[in-house]
Design an enzyme around this catalytic site. Sequence first.
Site, PDB file in Angstrom:
ATOM      1  N   ARG A  32     -11.194 -29.694  71.954  1.00  0.00           N
ATOM      2  CA  ARG A  32     -11.509 -30.480  73.376  1.00  0.00           C
ATOM      3  C   ARG A  32     -12.895 -29.816  73.816  1.00  0.00           C
ATOM      4  O   ARG A  32     -13.785 -30.236  74.328  1.00  0.00           O
ATOM      5  CB  ARG A  32     -10.510 -30.542  74.034  1.00  0.00           C
ATOM      6  N   GLU A 178       9.882 -36.928  71.866  1.00  0.00           N
ATOM      7  CA  GLU A 178       8.482 -37.700  71.343  1.00  0.00           C
ATOM      8  C   GLU A 178       8.533 -37.961  70.128  1.00  0.00           C
ATOM      9  O   GLU A 178       7.804 -37.198  69.207  1.00  0.00           O
ATOM     10  CB  GLU A 178       7.391 -36.787  71.943  1.00  0.00           C
ATOM     11  N   LYS A 223       9.400 -40.181  75.180  1.00  0.00           N
ATOM     12  CA  LYS A 223       7.981 -40.366  74.965  1.00  0.00           C
ATOM     13  C   LYS A 223       7.425 -40.925  73.751  1.00  0.00           C
ATOM     14  O   LYS A 223       7.214 -40.324  72.813  1.00  0.00           O
ATOM     15  CB  LYS A 223       7.090 -39.004  75.246  1.00  0.00           C
ATOM     16  N   SER A 265      -0.645 -41.264  74.944  1.00  0.00           N
ATOM     17  CA  SER A 265      -1.765 -42.297  74.935  1.00  0.00           C
ATOM     18  C   SER A 265      -2.374 -42.608  73.195  1.00  0.00           C
ATOM     19  O   SER A 265      -2.995 -43.388  73.074  1.00  0.00           O
ATOM     20  CB  SER A 265      -3.001 -41.766  75.858  1.00  0.00           C
ATOM     21  N   GLY A 266      -2.225 -41.294  72.809  1.00  0.00           N
ATOM     22  CA  GLY A 266      -2.231 -41.574  71.400  1.00  0.00           C
ATOM     23  C   GLY A 266      -3.673 -41.803  70.684  1.00  0.00           C
ATOM     24  O   GLY A 266      -3.672 -42.084  69.549  1.00  0.00           O
ATOM     25  N   GLY A 267      -4.682 -41.664  71.557  1.00  0.00           N
ATOM     26  CA  GLY A 267      -6.157 -41.920  71.058  1.00  0.00           C
ATOM     27  C   GLY A 267      -6.659 -43.255  71.497  1.00  0.00           C
ATOM     28  O   GLY A 267      -7.685 -43.706  71.196  1.00  0.00           O
ATOM     29  N   ARG A 296      -5.024 -36.929  76.729  1.00  0.00           N
ATOM     30  CA  ARG A 296      -6.446 -37.155  76.663  1.00  0.00           C
ATOM     31  C   ARG A 296      -6.764 -38.298  77.539  1.00  0.00           C
ATOM     32  O   ARG A 296      -7.988 -38.340  78.238  1.00  0.00           O
ATOM     33  CB  ARG A 296      -6.920 -38.051  75.231  1.00  0.00           C
TER      34      ARG A 296
END
Length: 344
Positions: A32, A178, A223, A265-267, A296
């Site tokens: 990041r 998750e 999640k 959110s996974g992208g 993200r």
Amino acid sequence: MSERLEDIAIKMVAEGKGILAADESTGTIKKRFDGIGVENTESNRRDYREMMFRTGDAMKNYVSGVILFDETIRQKAKDGTPLVDVIKAAGAVPGIKVDAGAQDLPGHPGEKITEGLDGLRGRLKEYHGLGARFAKWRAVITIGDDGRPSWNCIHANAHALARYAALCQEQMIVPIVEPEVLMDGPDAKHDIDRCYDVTVWTLATVFHELHVAKVALDGMVLKPNMIVPGQKSGTTASVEEVAEKTIKALKATVPPAVPGIAFLSGGQSDEEATAHLSAMNAMYDLPWKLTFSYGRALQAAALKAWGGKTENLKAGQSAFTDRARMNGLAATGAWKRDLEKQAA
Ligand code: 13P
């Protein structure tokens, strides 16, 4: 703070609030920071995270809990206050990532098993002492056109999630469970229906293992990924289709005793992640709270606005507040695209 698991779980999915996933490992935060040309030092990581945790409006109104990385739960703010105390002062619950990452699953090329069970009881005890009241463990499931996911990958990861969740509850820590079906698998035939099938298979297996391990469903938070087409499939889906298929998958597998579901959110883009969540809350009557646990999709705008410069702290905080507010609205189904435009 109340110490009953059920009360902590309910607080984590409080109306109009969600979870900030700020638990990037040192390697992931480097990626990041590389994106904005900032050096990955301990003090830069501290400054960046302190900026978010001190964003009073966002933290008090839209953030119920923060997932931390091992380094961060031990870190102090610039003025010497432990970051955990900064989070608690804003009324949010501190949490901790406890898995040790996904490693190659032997005999199954291209598949992963999440490690970190050895010694976990002792680590949970220590984290509880440091202020954590919930934890996170992420399993990853890859879709491929070569037999992936395998039954062994799904089963081994579900079993590990259940052992982790039972240990957390023993130590009075709420487990975030998750199991992430990745969006970016290599399979060109990975359309939204393939994501649906694999996610239902995964969640059904996870809840079976949780039951066998005697995990109390009212003291956990799920999640999951949303049901979306794979990034390499060349197909897209409308917001309504994502909402409909995600709710169908969750209703087929997640017992109503679970108090809340907080998506990763996974992208997905910032706006997609918000629009999908809002549509689900607006369109359906649900037995669980449905909210966000984004990394993200909550942080990307803030990271960019900050850019590693002290003089940009206010800009970073304002970008973070916008994203937190939009997702807070989505958690009640009240987000609208025109609100997004006003904020921009
Ligand atoms: P993303 O929202 O960026 O997928 O991160 C959430 C998370 O905690 C992944 O484990």
